[in-house]
Write an enzyme that holds these catalytic residues in place. Structure first.
Site, PDB file in Angstrom:
ATOM      1  N   SER A 280       0.842  -1.195   0.000  1.00 34.44           N
ATOM      2  CA  SER A 280       0.000   0.000   0.000  1.00 34.44           C
ATOM      3  C   SER A 280       0.874   1.239   0.000  1.00 34.44           C
ATOM      4  O   SER A 280       2.001   1.216   0.502  1.00 34.44           O
ATOM      5  CB  SER A 280      -0.865   0.033   1.260  1.00 34.44           C
ATOM      6  OG  SER A 280      -0.104   0.486   2.369  1.00 34.44           O
ATOM      7  N   ASP A 281       0.388   2.311  -0.572  1.00 34.66           N
ATOM      8  CA  ASP A 281       1.071   3.573  -0.344  1.00 34.66           C
ATOM      9  C   ASP A 281       0.961   3.879   1.157  1.00 34.66           C
ATOM     10  O   ASP A 281       0.125   3.315   1.853  1.00 34.66           O
ATOM     11  CB  ASP A 281       0.458   4.697  -1.194  1.00 34.66           C
ATOM     12  CG  ASP A 281       1.473   5.815  -1.449  1.00 34.66           C
ATOM     13  OD1 ASP A 281       2.417   5.971  -0.640  1.00 34.66           O
ATOM     14  OD2 ASP A 281       1.326   6.539  -2.455  1.00 34.66           O
TER      15      ASP A 281
END
Ligand SMILES: *[C@@H]1O[C@H](CO)[C@@H](O)[C@H](O)[C@H]1NC(C)=O
Ligand SMILES: *[C@@H]1O[C@H](CO)[C@@H](O)[C@H](O)[C@H]1NC(C)=O
Ligand SMILES: *[C@@H]1O[C@H](CO)[C@@H](O)[C@H](O)[C@H]1NC(C)=O
Ligand SMILES: *[C@@H]1O[C@H](CO)[C@@H](O)[C@H](O)[C@H]1NC(C)=O
Ligand SMILES: *[C@@H]1O[C@H](CO)[C@@H](O)[C@H](O)[C@H]1NC(C)=O
Ligand SMILES: *[C@@H]1O[C@H](CO)[C@@H](O)[C@H](O)[C@H]1NC(C)=O
Ligand SMILES: *[C@@H]1O[C@H](CO)[C@@H](O)[C@H](O)[C@H]1NC(C)=O
Ligand SMILES: *[C@@H]1O[C@H](CO)[C@@H](O)[C@H](O)[C@H]1NC(C)=O
Length: 755
Positions: A280-281
């Site tokens: 995930s960012d």
């Protein structure tokens, strides 16, 4: 990404130093387990390791700052390192000791402007070598959250500088060359380093008109998705076989990217065959709940992210809430196991558990960092990226021999730029040669007086330094103005509101024009496009150069262009729009084709008149293109082209051949660009004005001719329809080389849906 939760962990992770950098597969507890047995299949190794981990230990390995498990002899691992254009500051990268600096290359927007993918590959090869040297000393990880391959859709985007530009084909070529150089080295058994294609998907807005990337819902049509927002990821995942991708902060059509099962599972894994993990960012899993309000409990948030295939979190949401989700049965333990299988598999492919003696990458050290070769390559890439936009009466290059006892004024806020030349996501460079230093270097010993005055800041209203600059200009023979923008107005988290050259700079330019003895030379440093129409049209501006953010030797590279030691051949990787563009289309409008309130985006669809077009760039010499017959119409039957051939997309319809001759009086490079204009479609949709399908950068001595080839394949001919399907249409395909129409190809038969 942003440093929200993670910064405090940097020291903790790396102060342990070399000893805990790699798992101890010789004498530690792991050594007797299958994970350390090279002769076993990777799957068997990971399955066994995971089976030995407790649930809490597993959870601690679901985030990018993975904790040590002393019981098993598993060291800490920081998954988050950066290397966008050289090793960059990040939780996993620590400059110092034997390794105080790493080579700083120009920004990716510059690499797009080089149109030289061999160069991109060579740069990536050096970055991965330096990364391994850092890793061997416990100063970097092996997993790098680079590159950024979102399409530079709108000039306001603050992170467009991290990409090679606005064209999906160019971005695809770039990412292929880059991933090859980062991941594949001389030892085929191992990944050299693991790269990460980000941000999946349709991420290209930071913060505009009160909505930021954490809240933005990108409304993307199937047509734009297939034609514009997916191709670079397809190439990255399917062809270059990247080891990981990153889901982005934004939503796509109402679904947060890290919860987007269709994009992550159906597209990335099933259709593109992702062989690796999804990270995930940083903080993006929290976004699902807190900013997108897509879920209403932490347990459901964990479940939608994990079930969509977000294997690893940059952040602490998984750390805090995976256990709750297990308890509430929104997930099961095998969901976690599946993700750990994917992340540990990448560490195995990196050789993390294997003996160092037999791994060449493990032998790299400080002698492989900041080498002469790396320095030369950084300088050369700066040179190759510089775009000459205006050059009235061949006023450039300046002839050093004719400048004895003359005075050259270098005025403006980027004339002495150092760190600014590195753009964003940079690291510690070994040195930074600003333009003033570069000019002095090249003219040393020639009795040329180079003087500098700042004049103004990038974008303040303070004119206090005007007087000194004007006085200098008055007394000089030649005046350069160095303007542009910098990270104060385009960066992560910050989109521009205006694409004008800041007022203060135009005001100063106009005053300098009045006093200078000869027309001005203008140099623009910027990632995103700036409206340069005043400079283009002013008779008092003789030349104009765009230099992007050219890296550690940027000032020297520029000086070699100005004084003719290097003949410029960079081409704009973006459309330069007039300033009014920002009033004509909302930053939120993801649509590429023109519509009401949208004049269209990029060279493919922009219906207005560009200040400078994508692909534009001048040279000190001239080139002539010739081909055998400019009226040839070759005829092909669609059905015979696609019959009985599973690799029909690569089938060559016509091999475009063109002879390029250097007809001027200086050796230099030419970038030959091949475009196609497709026939009008039956459903009357807007087709791109033209579409790049090939490019080649070649060097030509005076009078030299080289033949370049562009395979025009079925893939290049395909049109994307409204529903996102790809069709091969019957009709005339016009081929352009640069601006010149070369010939037409006619396809006859039944228009056919191919994908
Ligand atoms: C590694 O695995 C191979 C294949 O199963 C086995 O023959 C060998 O004994 C194992 N080596 C060790 C040190 O366990
Ligand atoms: C010019 O730059 C080169 C390369 O950085 C350096 O080797 C040389 O010493 C410099 N010369 C002068 C006069 O500054
Ligand atoms: C920007 O925000 C203002 C205030 O909310 C709104 O009136 C305006 O329509 C918005 N503009 C665009 C292009 O979204
Ligand atoms: C380019 O080549 C063509 C064909 O040889 C010739 O007719 C034309 O004059 C040339 N143009 C220039 C500018 O040299
Ligand atoms: C390019 O020039 C060579 C040598 O004159 C010639 O054989 C070839 O046919 C030319 N190719 C094209 C595409 O004009
Ligand atoms: C060039 O194209 C024209 C029109 O199609 C054709 O008549 C002519 O034969 C072609 N010449 C050559 C040399 O191929
Ligand atoms: C299928 O297409 C590929 C790529 O163009 C080509 O190399 C191959 O010869 C073709 N095979 C057949 C049977 O036509
Ligand atoms: C290039 O060609 C021209 C015309 O044939 C000739 O006069 C000139 O000497 C050539 N230049 C070089 C450097 O070969």
């Amino acid at each position: 990404m942003q440093y929200i939760f993670i910064l405090f962990t940097i020291r903790i992770v790396w102060t342990n130093g070399q000893s805990s950098n790699f798992p101890d597969c010789k004498s530690g507890p792991l050594s007797s387990f299958p994970i350390c047995n090279q002769s076993l299949p990777s799957r068997q190794r990971t399955v066994d390791l995971i089976s030995r981990m407790t649930i809490m230990e597993k959870i601690s390995h679901m985030i990018t700052t993975a904790d040590t498990i002393p019981r098993l002899g598993l060291p800490k691992y920081e998954w988050w390192s950066e290397a966008l254009h050289g090793l960059g500051y990040s939780p996993g990268v620590l400059f110092g000791g034997d390794l105080p600096a790493a080579t700083s290359f120009p920004m990716p927007i510059n690499l797009g402007a080089t149109f030289n993918m061999r160069l991109v590959h060579d740069i990536a090869n050096i970055i991965s070598t330096e990364a391994r040297a850092f890793n061997n000393e416990g100063r970097a990880g092996l997993t790098f959250f680079t590159p950024n391959i979102n399409i530079f859709r709108d000039p306001r985007w603050g992170r467009g500088q991290e990409t090679p530009g606005e064209d999906p084909f160019l971005t695809s070529q770039y990412v292929y060359a880059l991933i090859e150089g980062l991941q594949r080295g001389d030892d085929e058994r191992y990944l050299k380093i693991a790269a990460n294609c980000k941000h999946f998907d349709a991420y290209d807005l930071e913060d505009w008109n009160g909505t930021n990337r954490h809240h933005f819902d990108a409304k993307v049509t199937d047509q734009d998705l297939v034609e514009t927002y997916l191709p670079s990821f397809k190439t990255c995942i399917q062809d270059a076989q990247v080891a990981s991708i990153m889901c982005s902060y934004n939503s796509i059509n109402g679904i947060p990217a890290c919860a987007h099962q269709f994009l992550l599972e159906t597209i990335a894994r099933e259709s593109f065959h992702l062989n690796g993990f999804v990270v995930s960012d940083c903080g993006a899993i929290g976004n699902i709940l807190y900013t997108h309000h897509y879920t209403s409990t932490v347990e459901d948030t964990v479940a939608v992210a994990l079930h969509a295939g977000t294997d690893l979190e940059c952040g602490v949401f998984y750390l805090f809430h995976l256990y709750d989700a297990l308890n509430s049965k929104t997930i099961v333990e095998t969901d976690i196991d599946q993700s750990l299988m994917r992340t540990f598999d990448v560490l195995i492919r990196l050789g993390w558990f294997d003996p160092p003696e037999q791994q060449i990458y493990r032998q790299l050290n400080k002698n492989n960092v900041d080498t002469l070769e790396a320095r030369e390559l950084s300088l050369r890439s700066a040179q190759e990226s510089i775009v000459l936009l205006k050059n009235v009466d061949q006023v450039l290059p300046l002839n050093i021999n004719l400048l004895k006892n003359k005075k050259i004024a270098l005025i403006g806020p980027t004339a002495d730029a150092t760190v600014t030349m590195q753009g964003i996501y940079h690291g510690q460079a070994p040195f930074l040669i600003d333009p003033v230093t570069g000019f002095k270097n090249l003219t040393a010993g020639n009795f040329i007086n180079i003087e500098h005055a700042r004049g103004c800041e990038i974008s303040s209203h303070n004119e206090k330094d005007f007087a000194a600059a004007i006085k200098l200009a008055r007394s000089s023979d030649i005046v350069f103005f160095f303007g542009g923008i910098d990270h104060t107005i385009e960066r992560e988290g910050v989109d521009r509101k205006s694409i004008d050259l800041p007022d203060i700079q135009l005001t100063l330019i106009k005053q300098l024009e009045k006093v200078a003895r000869s027309p001005l030379h203008i140099v623009i440093m910027s990632g995103g496009g700036v409206d340069l129409s005043y400079i283009r049209d002013s008779a008092q501006c003789a030349s104009l150069l765009w230099i992007g953010y050219p890296g550690q030797s940027g000032g020297l590279g520029l000086a070699t262009v100005v004084f003719g030691q290097y003949n410029p051949a960079g081409r704009l990787p973006v459309t330069i729009y007039p300033a009014s563009y920002v009033n004509e289309v909302s930053m939120f409008d993801m649509q590429m084709r023109p519509a009401s309130n949208n004049p269209g985006r990029t060279y493919k669809f922009y219906t207005g008149k560009a200040v400078y077009e994508f692909g534009y760039g001048l040279s000190y010499t001239t080139f002539n293109y010739t081909w055998n017959n400019n009226t040839i119409i070759s005829l092909h039957s669609i059905q015979s082209l696609i019959e009985n051939n599973h690799s029909f997309l690569r089938t060559i319809i016509s091999l475009i051949r063109v002879n390029v001759t250097n007809t001027g009086n200086m050796a230099g490079d030419d970038v030959v660009l091949a475009y196609v204009t497709q026939p009008n479609t039956i459903d009357n949709q807007i087709v791109p004005f033209k579409q790049l399908f090939g490019f080649e950068r070649i060097h030509l001595a005076i009078n030299e001719t080289k033949e370049v080839f562009f395979p025009f394949t079925i893939e290049a001919a395909l049109a994307v329809t409204r529903d996102g399907s790809k069709w091969l249409y019957s009709g005339f395909y016009r081929i352009f080389i640069g601006q010149q129409q070369m010939f037409s190809i006619e396809l006859r038969g039944q228009s056919t849906r191919l994908a």
